[in-house]
Design an enzyme around this catalytic site. Structure first.
Site, PDB file in Angstrom:
ATOM      1  N   LYS A  18       0.825  -1.207   0.000  1.00  0.00           N
ATOM      2  CA  LYS A  18       0.000   0.000   0.000  1.00  0.00           C
ATOM      3  C   LYS A  18       0.865   1.265   0.000  1.00  0.00           C
ATOM      4  CE  LYS A  18      -2.061  -1.245   3.852  1.00  0.00           C
ATOM      5  NZ  LYS A  18      -1.461  -2.577   4.093  1.00  0.00           N
ATOM      6  N   ARG A  94     -10.299   0.031   8.819  1.00  0.00           N
ATOM      7  CA  ARG A  94      -9.687  -1.252   9.096  1.00  0.00           C
ATOM      8  C   ARG A  94     -10.604  -2.141   9.929  1.00  0.00           C
ATOM      9  NH1 ARG A  94      -4.258  -0.003   8.776  1.00  0.00           N
ATOM     10  NH2 ARG A  94      -2.771  -1.685   8.933  1.00  0.00           N
ATOM     11  N   ARG A 129      11.695  -5.202   5.395  1.00  0.00           N
ATOM     12  CA  ARG A 129      11.386  -3.784   5.153  1.00  0.00           C
ATOM     13  C   ARG A 129      12.275  -2.868   5.995  1.00  0.00           C
ATOM     14  NH1 ARG A 129       5.453  -1.906   5.445  1.00  0.00           N
ATOM     15  NH2 ARG A 129       5.498  -3.350   7.194  1.00  0.00           N
ATOM     16  N   ARG A 158      10.738  -1.188  11.598  1.00  0.00           N
ATOM     17  CA  ARG A 158       9.544  -0.983  12.428  1.00  0.00           C
ATOM     18  C   ARG A 158       9.483  -2.042  13.521  1.00  0.00           C
ATOM     19  NH1 ARG A 158       4.510  -0.040   8.409  1.00  0.00           N
ATOM     20  NH2 ARG A 158       3.543  -1.418   9.927  1.00  0.00           N
ATOM     21  N   ARG A 169      -0.833  -9.458  12.830  1.00  0.00           N
ATOM     22  CA  ARG A 169      -1.435  -8.388  12.021  1.00  0.00           C
ATOM     23  C   ARG A 169      -2.231  -8.969  10.854  1.00  0.00           C
ATOM     24  NH1 ARG A 169       3.964  -5.540  10.810  1.00  0.00           N
ATOM     25  NH2 ARG A 169       2.774  -4.416   9.198  1.00  0.00           N
TER      26      ARG A 169
HETATM   27  P1  AP5 Z   1       4.807  -1.449   1.967  1.00  0.00           P
HETATM   28  O1  AP5 Z   1       4.517  -0.653   0.750  1.00  0.00           O
HETATM   29  O2  AP5 Z   1       5.457  -0.793   3.119  1.00  0.00           O
HETATM   30  O3  AP5 Z   1       3.486  -2.256   2.398  1.00  0.00           O
HETATM   31  P2  AP5 Z   1       2.167  -1.768   3.169  1.00  0.00           P
HETATM   32  O4  AP5 Z   1       1.020  -2.478   2.555  1.00  0.00           O
HETATM   33  O5  AP5 Z   1       2.121  -0.282   3.233  1.00  0.00           O
HETATM   34  O6  AP5 Z   1       2.466  -2.439   4.559  1.00  0.00           O
HETATM   35  P3  AP5 Z   1       2.241  -1.991   6.070  1.00  0.00           P
HETATM   36  O7  AP5 Z   1       2.926  -3.033   6.889  1.00  0.00           O
HETATM   37  O8  AP5 Z   1       2.659  -0.578   6.287  1.00  0.00           O
HETATM   38  O9  AP5 Z   1       0.736  -2.129   6.228  1.00  0.00           O
HETATM   39  P4  AP5 Z   1       0.007  -2.333   7.557  1.00  0.00           P
HETATM   40  O10 AP5 Z   1      -1.388  -2.225   7.070  1.00  0.00           O
HETATM   41  O11 AP5 Z   1       0.341  -3.539   8.310  1.00  0.00           O
HETATM   42  O12 AP5 Z   1       0.578  -1.158   8.470  1.00  0.00           O
HETATM   43  P5  AP5 Z   1       0.123   0.343   8.790  1.00  0.00           P
HETATM   44  O13 AP5 Z   1       1.296   1.195   8.759  1.00  0.00           O
HETATM   45  O14 AP5 Z   1      -1.083   0.711   8.006  1.00  0.00           O
HETATM   46  O15 AP5 Z   1       5.704  -2.697   1.492  1.00  0.00           O
HETATM   47  C1  AP5 Z   1       6.176  -3.649   2.406  1.00  0.00           C
HETATM   48  C2  AP5 Z   1       7.557  -4.176   1.977  1.00  0.00           C
HETATM   49  O16 AP5 Z   1       7.428  -4.876   0.727  1.00  0.00           O
HETATM   50  C3  AP5 Z   1       8.580  -3.069   1.724  1.00  0.00           C
HETATM   51  O17 AP5 Z   1       9.850  -3.509   2.121  1.00  0.00           O
HETATM   52  C4  AP5 Z   1       8.518  -2.860   0.213  1.00  0.00           C
HETATM   53  O18 AP5 Z   1       9.743  -2.378  -0.293  1.00  0.00           O
HETATM   54  C5  AP5 Z   1       8.192  -4.254  -0.289  1.00  0.00           C
HETATM   55  N1  AP5 Z   1       7.369  -4.246  -1.514  1.00  0.00           N
HETATM   56  C6  AP5 Z   1       6.343  -3.403  -1.805  1.00  0.00           C
HETATM   57  N2  AP5 Z   1       5.821  -3.688  -3.023  1.00  0.00           N
HETATM   58  C7  AP5 Z   1       6.536  -4.741  -3.507  1.00  0.00           C
HETATM   59  C8  AP5 Z   1       6.471  -5.507  -4.730  1.00  0.00           C
HETATM   60  N3  AP5 Z   1       5.569  -5.236  -5.691  1.00  0.00           N
HETATM   61  N4  AP5 Z   1       7.349  -6.532  -4.878  1.00  0.00           N
HETATM   62  C9  AP5 Z   1       8.256  -6.814  -3.917  1.00  0.00           C
HETATM   63  N5  AP5 Z   1       8.363  -6.128  -2.749  1.00  0.00           N
HETATM   64  C10 AP5 Z   1       7.516  -5.104  -2.544  1.00  0.00           C
HETATM   65  O19 AP5 Z   1      -0.398   0.161  10.314  1.00  0.00           O
HETATM   66  C11 AP5 Z   1       0.512  -0.124  11.354  1.00  0.00           C
HETATM   67  C12 AP5 Z   1      -0.223  -0.223  12.675  1.00  0.00           C
HETATM   68  O20 AP5 Z   1      -0.870   1.032  12.974  1.00  0.00           O
HETATM   69  C13 AP5 Z   1      -1.370  -1.250  12.750  1.00  0.00           C
HETATM   70  O21 AP5 Z   1      -0.907  -2.543  13.038  1.00  0.00           O
HETATM   71  C14 AP5 Z   1      -2.240  -0.656  13.874  1.00  0.00           C
HETATM   72  O22 AP5 Z   1      -1.678  -0.921  15.135  1.00  0.00           O
HETATM   73  C15 AP5 Z   1      -2.136   0.832  13.605  1.00  0.00           C
HETATM   74  N6  AP5 Z   1      -3.211   1.296  12.703  1.00  0.00           N
HETATM   75  C16 AP5 Z   1      -3.067   1.821  11.454  1.00  0.00           C
HETATM   76  N7  AP5 Z   1      -4.261   2.127  10.926  1.00  0.00           N
HETATM   77  C17 AP5 Z   1      -5.198   1.785  11.850  1.00  0.00           C
HETATM   78  C18 AP5 Z   1      -6.621   1.846  11.885  1.00  0.00           C
HETATM   79  N8  AP5 Z   1      -7.318   2.315  10.834  1.00  0.00           N
HETATM   80  N9  AP5 Z   1      -7.249   1.407  12.988  1.00  0.00           N
HETATM   81  C19 AP5 Z   1      -6.575   0.918  14.040  1.00  0.00           C
HETATM   82  N10 AP5 Z   1      -5.227   0.829  14.085  1.00  0.00           N
HETATM   83  C20 AP5 Z   1      -4.536   1.265  12.992  1.00  0.00           C
END
Ligand code: AP5
Length: 222
Positions: A18, A94, A129, A158, A169
């Site tokens: 994402k 979410r 990552r 992270r 997660r």
């Molecule tokens: P990346 O692009 O970073 O992936 P992402 O989908 O953004 O992953 P996240 O882990 O950030 O998503 P998440 O939903 O778990 O975390 P969030 O920050 O929202 O890519 C990942 C890796 O893969 C990178 O190394 C990248 O280089 C690689 N990659 C990307 N594309 C690729 C490809 N095509 N091929 C190969 N490699 C690739 O949330 C974190 C925490 O915040 C949650 O756990 C929760 O505690 C809290 N939180 C956030 N939002 C809420 C909410 N709405 N409600 C409650 N708690 C929340």
């Protein structure tokens, strides 16, 4: 006005790409990127009251309570730049309750993008990552290593990117995914996220361009 900007939601499992795709989308379409994960991490590192409340949930790989996140998101969505540029909501809603909060406020996207990546790929993506705290760019130790030694030296991991926490997660994501997508089933578009990132973006780019065209057309008719 016939120039109503795009409203986009992007969803998908942890590490489905994402954040990576949002970098491309913002460059191309100029939308205001609202990532709840990024906003929460900024609150944690600034040591704010919200950050202190959110920290333990995030580090355990659990969801932060709805009321904290919902207030954060609705504040940003109501800002003038969100209305002017359009928005790209990443990591919200979410849970079913979060989706319902937006419905109540009549905040609806034009399109709901879901990135699909097999489970076994996600773990490696998370564990490898790295983030650049200066440019906020997302790297991967194997797939996307940093360009210079200087960048490499400042990269951070992270705290929720351990194998065990990624599994938790992912479990939480799966528990909520169906209920959320039922809210947006008529505008949901699934994208195969298990390809090179520029290939994934090609599909997203044509999807968003088409959505924008359709939107202009329906505005002209109205
Ligand atoms: P990346 O692009 O970073 O992936 P992402 O989908 O953004 O992953 P996240 O882990 O950030 O998503 P998440 O939903 O778990 O975390 P969030 O920050 O929202 O890519 C990942 C890796 O893969 C990178 O190394 C990248 O280089 C690689 N990659 C990307 N594309 C690729 C490809 N095509 N091929 C190969 N490699 C690739 O949330 C974190 C925490 O915040 C949650 O756990 C929760 O505690 C809290 N939180 C956030 N939002 C809420 C909410 N709405 N409600 C409650 N708690 C929340």
């Amino acid at each position: 006005s016939t120039n109503e900007p795009l409203k986009v939601m992007i969803s998908g499992a942890p590490a489905s790409g994402k954040g990576t795709q949002c970098e491309f989308i913002v460059q191309k379409f100029g939308l205001l990127h609202i990532s709840t994960g990024d906003l929460l991490r900024a609150e944690v590192s600034a040591g704010t009251e919200i950050g202190n409340k959110a920290k333990e949930f995030m580090n355990a790989g659990q969801l932060v309570p709805d009321e904290i996140v919902t207030a954060m998101v609705t504040t940003r969505l109501s800002r003038e730049d969100a209305k002017e540029k359009g928005w790209l909501l990443d990591g919200y809603p979410r849970s079913f309750a979060q989706a319902q909060s937006l419905e109540k406020l009549k905040i609806r996207p034009d399109v709901y993008v879901v990135l699909e990546v097999p489970d076994e790929i996600l773990i490696d993506r998370c564990v490898g990552r790295r983030l650049d705290p200066v440019t906020r760019k997302i790297y991967h130790v194997k797939s996307f290593p940093p360009e210079t030694e200087e960048i490499k030296a400042r990269l951070v991991t992270r705290p929720d990117d351990t194998e065990e926490k990624v599994k938790s997660r992912l479990e939480i994501y799966k528990q909520n995914a169906k209920a959320i997508s039922s809210t947006y089933s008529n505008i949901m578009k699934k994208i195969d996220g298990n390809r090179q990132k520029d290939m994934v973006f090609k599909d997203i780019e044509s999807l968003l361009s088409q959505t924008q065209k359709d939107k202009m057309k329906s505005m002209e008719l109205a």
